[in-house]
Scaffold this motif. Structure first.
Motif, short mmCIF file in Angstrom:
data_model
loop_
_atom_site.label_atom_id
_atom_site.label_comp_id
_atom_site.label_asym_id
_atom_site.label_seq_id
_atom_site.Cartn_x
_atom_site.Cartn_y
_atom_site.Cartn_z
N ASP A 9 -4.76 4.15 -3.02
CA ASP A 9 -5.85 5.02 -3.46
C ASP A 9 -5.36 6.06 -4.47
O ASP A 9 -6.02 6.34 -5.48
N ASP A 49 -4.37 4.11 -7.66
CA ASP A 49 -5.37 3.16 -8.15
C ASP A 49 -4.69 1.87 -8.62
O ASP A 49 -5.02 1.32 -9.67
N SER A 71 -2.73 -1.90 -6.94
CA SER A 71 -2.49 -2.73 -5.75
C SER A 71 -1.13 -2.39 -5.17
O SER A 71 -0.16 -2.19 -5.90
N ARG A 108 -6.37 -4.07 -5.48
CA ARG A 108 -7.34 -3.35 -6.30
C ARG A 108 -8.05 -4.37 -7.19
O ARG A 108 -7.48 -5.40 -7.54
#
Length: 214
Positions: free
Chosen positions: A90, A93, A95, A114
């Protein structure tokens, strides 16, 4: 544990056969198990719904799928590492995947993907050879002589890592200068030395074309 291992060996052998099917005689011979023992194991697995018996043949049943990553789930790694991995994904942003060492490979235990134009082909529970992924170089930085020798024997026997089912074919390297072939001892040793020195490893399309990771 011995009984469990024999049962899993039967399932593993069947999984390697076209259609997941084999005669009892061939299965006993391939597993190196006495026919009477094989029949007892087959009876148990059939009763549990993991196998189907058709005349003298045994075939995998759909319920076998419940074994997928059962050991990984029981280990607690995915639960323990999942929350911080998702938090990092998160924040960045990007993977995030978490891998742990498994002999001369890297076993992925957490994935936080992501939305991107491409998705990686490996998933939780998959095993990648150490020389074809970033975490492998970090893990190999702690190998002793015995571990390196084990890796060399595997590389000599299977230079293209065909035994790692989650791994796509080695990507071609384009450009004027020929890049080191992923997986060669010289290339891997150099990446391991850099990882030992910096504590960081980079995967520049070692796993698959287009995938760059740190």
């Amino acid at each position: 544990m011995a009984t469990l291992e024999r049962g899993l060996a039967v399932i593993r052998v069947l999984a390697e056969q076209p259609g997941g099917r084999l005669s009892r005689a061939e299965l006993a011979r391939t597993c190196g198990t006495a026919r009477a023992t094989l029949d007892r194991i087959a009876a148990t697995l059939t009763h549990l719904g993991h196998l189907r018996a058709e005349a003298q043949d045994l075939q995998l049943a759909p319920r076998t799928l419940e074994f997928g990553n059962a050991c990984l789930t029981a280990s607690g790694l995915t639960e323990a590492l999942g929350e911080p991995a998702h938090r990092l994904a998160d924040e960045l942003d990007e993977s995030v995947s978490v891998a742990v060492p498994d002999r001369d490979g890297a076993r992925f235990v957490v994935q936080c993907p992501r939305r991107r134009a491409m998705a990686v082909t490996f998933h939780i529970g998959d095993l990648l050879p150490a020389e074809r992924c970033a975490p492998g170089a970090l893990f190999a930085a702690d190998w002793d002589d015995e571990a390196w020798e084990c890796w060399r024997r595997r590389l000599e026997a299977d230079p293209h890592a065909t035994g790692f089912l989650a791994l796509p074919p080695a990507p071609p390297h384009r450009g004027r200068r020929a890049a080191p072939i992923p997986g060669t001892e010289a290339d891997f040793a150099a990446r391991v030395a850099a990882a030992r020195r910096t504590g960081v490893a980079v995967d520049d399309q070692l796993v698959e074309p287009g995938l760059v990771a740190v």
